[in-house]
Design an enzyme around this catalytic site. Structure first.
Site, PDB file in Angstrom:
ATOM      1  N   SER A 133      -1.321 -22.147  -1.974  1.00  0.00           N
ATOM      2  CA  SER A 133       0.040 -23.664  -2.002  1.00  0.00           C
ATOM      3  C   SER A 133      -0.267 -24.300  -3.450  1.00  0.00           C
ATOM      4  CB  SER A 133      -1.382 -24.522  -1.356  1.00  0.00           C
ATOM      5  OG  SER A 133      -0.551 -25.591  -0.888  1.00  0.00           O
ATOM      6  N   TYR A 146      -8.053 -30.094   1.168  1.00  0.00           N
ATOM      7  CA  TYR A 146      -7.345 -29.154   1.258  1.00  0.00           C
ATOM      8  C   TYR A 146      -6.946 -28.432   0.634  1.00  0.00           C
ATOM      9  CZ  TYR A 146      -2.707 -25.854   2.571  1.00  0.00           C
ATOM     10  OH  TYR A 146      -2.758 -24.594   3.250  1.00  0.00           O
TER      11      TYR A 146
END
Ligand code: FAD
Lengths: 241, 439
Positions: A133, A146
């Protein structure tokens, strides 16, 4: 083809893209934590492409019996497992959330990737495409748990690529930015920066065919992240990102 | 970032535009919750209806119900979720030698939308509506139960839902029959007609053809009123095709689809440009009759060759006015309608005339009834409401009615024909508008 995280809309769009391009596999192995919804996808690609599939349950939060995966090999692995969890505002000090985010995105995932990497290393061929990501490019206050798990994954993939190079296995790290998926439905995302699963699949497929090392799904993201990465820390820490 | 499902939504005519909740899910449990927790819910497919039929306070978008379920390749029966587009169905079935029995003029609609509007094609006189070929569907009803509906199971819901405009619940999946084809091509004849008399005669003569449609130049007046081109077609057999098409008769080459990038400025579409367009369209064909073979996309979906073409009508949007007038008085009624349009100066780019055959008496909510149907596009402007009122008068006088899936401003006495659909769970803005102006 081996698909980890088969319920992801990006993974499904990628499988369709590959089959549309005319590639054939004896079996597409669909790893999932939700057999029921994956069953729907399996029927779907059977109707559309006459493609045989096998659904294999894999829940990263449970004990994994690797013996069951012994016979599963392929030249292509696509991994879209991921878990967004709660953001900083809601859950920074919630350890359950923190553990789950780190486990699914990194800690429990890496051994699974290693398991299939070992098979490709023995084969001396194959491609592993793994979704990381943009959140892993630099920790930001809004979702750095995250982000840090994805940063770990990105670092792992870069090392794996390096290790595998001489062993003829290719590793592609994909960093999707905002995606128009179930995960982000209802969030106020800028349409110019948001890709549909279909667009993502097209980009990833091209990057795979060109043997790219990393790919952002929308090219604009590589520029944005370049800027974000280069903001000096003494300024960055004051920003509300 | 907290989710907020309020969005600007509008259908194909870009009129009206509203800000409402729009949500999409593929898990049945969560769809049930959504229905349980809200009133005034409506399903929305691909938003290809023109007006306010798939708008409401809480919109459930079927875009994530996009999976195929089964395909009986031997008997030509396919089952899929309701959000699957007809274009995706065609991609799967055409190479296998199958086609849709009934298709509207665009393939970018969903299976759910096809049932809820009970769409018709160029073959209504020969093969009826979409529903004729639907074997069963599953419906999430007002009690949040999933029921199977067919001609033998929950028949009342089956028939109420067909043409029921989403007011009986959310169609989740459907199973329907397909038609055999040998090739992906159509044997086509285009015939020019100078006026209404000629075109009506052509419709009579063409009744044995499966597909019939006429494009009318609706700015003509006097003796030229009804100037048009009739196109009739049949699925081509392999042996009759030109050699080149015979090589791979069920596969078409992928075409690039250009896209209209922005809303055209308002002045671009006016009486003059519409006249010019119609002139060019009519005179493109020199001979009285042209016979040729075209692929199915060219024949059925001429408008799909440009993406987002609705943007040429500008930001204020447009409506489509489609009515049916019973056969006996069809010609007389059409003449009046065309005169009224020509007089108003509100040109229509696109005017399509078709002949409907007998209706299916079971499908009481379905729009088609035996007679002539005309569909016209009009840009939204200050004179439009008056024109619609005038046209409504004529339709009423001749005992016709309006196609709900295109309606956004017609008279309620022409649009209130739905039966057995009333419940507080599933409500569309359209239904509310019609019901409110009724009493
Ligand atoms: C260029 C063009 C050409 C057209 N040509 C024709 C034609 O030749 N013949 C014809 O009949 N129509 C035609 N239409 C109209 C179109 O076929 C219908 O409006 C169709 O219903 C649109 O389907 P959709 O999936 O976009 O549904 P939407 O437009 O989103 O919805 C239409 C209606 O169906 C309901 N609905 C949609 N999905 C569901 C579901 N899953 N469950 C319950 N209700 C649902 C909605 O509530 C609404 O009432 C045309 C439209 C365009 C834009």
């Amino acid at each position: 083809m081996i698909v980890l995280g088969s319920n992801s809309e990006i993974a499904q769009a990628f499988v369709e893209k590959v089959l549309e391009a005319g590639e054939k596999y004896q079996t597409v192995f669909l790893f999932t934590s939700n057999r029921e919804t994956t069953q729907k996808f399996a029927q779907h690609i059977d109707v559309k492409f006459f493609q045989q599939t096998e659904i294999i349950e894999l829940d990263l939060m449970k004990e994994i019996d690797y013996n069951k995966f012994d016979d599963i090999t392929s030249d292509l692995l696509f991994c879209a497992t991921g878990y967004l969890g709660e953001g900083t505002d809601e859950a920074l000090y919630n350890n359950k959330n923190t553990e789950k985010v780190i486990d699914i995105n990194f800690a429990k995932l890496v051994p699974v990737l290693n398991f299939f990497a070992a098979k490709m290393e023995r084969q001396r061929s194959g491609t592993m495409i793994v979704l990381s990501s943009v959140a892993g490019d630099r920790g930001r206050q809004s979702n750095f748990i995250y982000g840090s798990a994805k940063a770990g994954l990105t670092a792992y993939l870069s090392g794996l690529r390096n290790y595998m190079f001489s062993r003829k296995v290719h590793v592609l790290t994909v960093k999707p930015g905002f995606m128009d998926t179930k995960m982000t439905e209802g969030l106020p995302l800028n349409p110019a920066l948001t890709a549909t699963p279909r667009q993502a699949a097209e980009e990833i497929y091209t990057a795979y065919k060109r043997k790219k090392n990393t790919a952002y799904v929308l090219p604009l993201w590589s520029i944005i992240m370049l800027i974000i990465k280069n903001i000096p820390e003494f300024i960055f820490k004051k920003l509300k990102l | 970032m907290k989710p907020n499902f309020i969005q600007k939504v509008t259908n194909w005519g870009n009129f009206p535009v509203v800000e409402k909740e729009i949500k999409s899910e593929d898990s049945i449990e969560r769809i049930k919750d959504f229905v349980r927790n809200n009133n005034e819910v409506i399903a929305r497919g691909n938003g290809r209806c023109y007006g306010d039929a798939s708008l409401s306070e809480h919109i459930f978008s079927t875009r994530r119900l996009n999976k195929f379920i089964s395909f009986d390749r031997l008997n030509g029966v396919i089952e899929c979720e309701s959000g699957v587009l007809l274009s995706h169905v065609l991609e799967v079935i055409v190479p296998q030698g199958y086609f849709l029995y009934v298709t509207p003029g665009t393939k970018f609609i969903t299976v759910g939308g096809a049932i809820a509007s009970d769409v018709h094609g160029k073959n209504h006189h020969a093969e009826g509506c979409f529903s004729e070929y639907v074997e069963e569907f599953s419906l999430l009803n007002e009690n949040s139960e999933v029921i199977t509906c067919s001609r033998t199971e929950n028949e009342d819901k089956f028939w109420a839902t067909i043409g029921g405009m989403g007011l009986t619940g959310i169609i989740l999946s459907a199973k329907f029959k397909l038609k055999n084809i040998e090739t992906a091509y159509i044997r086509q004849e285009s015939v020019k007609a100078q006026n209404l008399d000629e075109i009506f005669k052509l419709f009579d003569e063409s009744e044995s053809w499966t597909y019939n449609v006429a494009w009318i130049d609706c700015l003509q007046r006097g003796k030229n009123i009804g100037r048009s081109i009739m196109m009739r077609g049949e699925h081509a057999f392999k042996h009759e095709l030109p050699k080149k098409m015979q090589e791979n008769p069920l596969r078409l080459k992928k075409k690039m689809i250009p896209k209209i990038p922005f809303y055209f400025p308002d002045f671009l579409l006016n009486k003059f440009t519409v006249k010019l367009f119609n002139f060019l369209y009519f005179n493109k064909q020199q001979q009285k009759m042209v016979k040729n073979y075209v692929d199915y996309e060219t024949f059925f979906y001429p408008l799909d060759v440009v993406n987002d073409w609705n943007k040429i009508y500008g930001k204020s949007g447009f409506i489509q006015y489609q009515m049916v007038i019973p056969k006996e008085k069809g010609k007389e009624g059409m003449e009046k309608i065309l005169q009224t349009i020509a007089k108003s100066g509100n040109g229509s780019f696109l005017a399509v005339l078709k002949l409907f055959g007998k209706n299916n008496p079971h499908a009481y909510n379905s729009f088609p009834t035996e007679g002539y149907t005309l569909a016209l596009d009009f840009k939204v402007n200050s004179r439009l409401k008056k024109l619609v009122t005038d046209l409504d008068e004529i339709v009423e006088e001749y005992g016709g009615r309006i196609y709900l899936t295109k309606d956004s401003m017609s008279k309620s006495t022409l649009t209130n024909y739905l039966q057995n659909v009333q419940n507080p769970k599933f409500v569309s803005m359209q239904h509310k508008r019609i019901m409110n102006s009724n009493n």
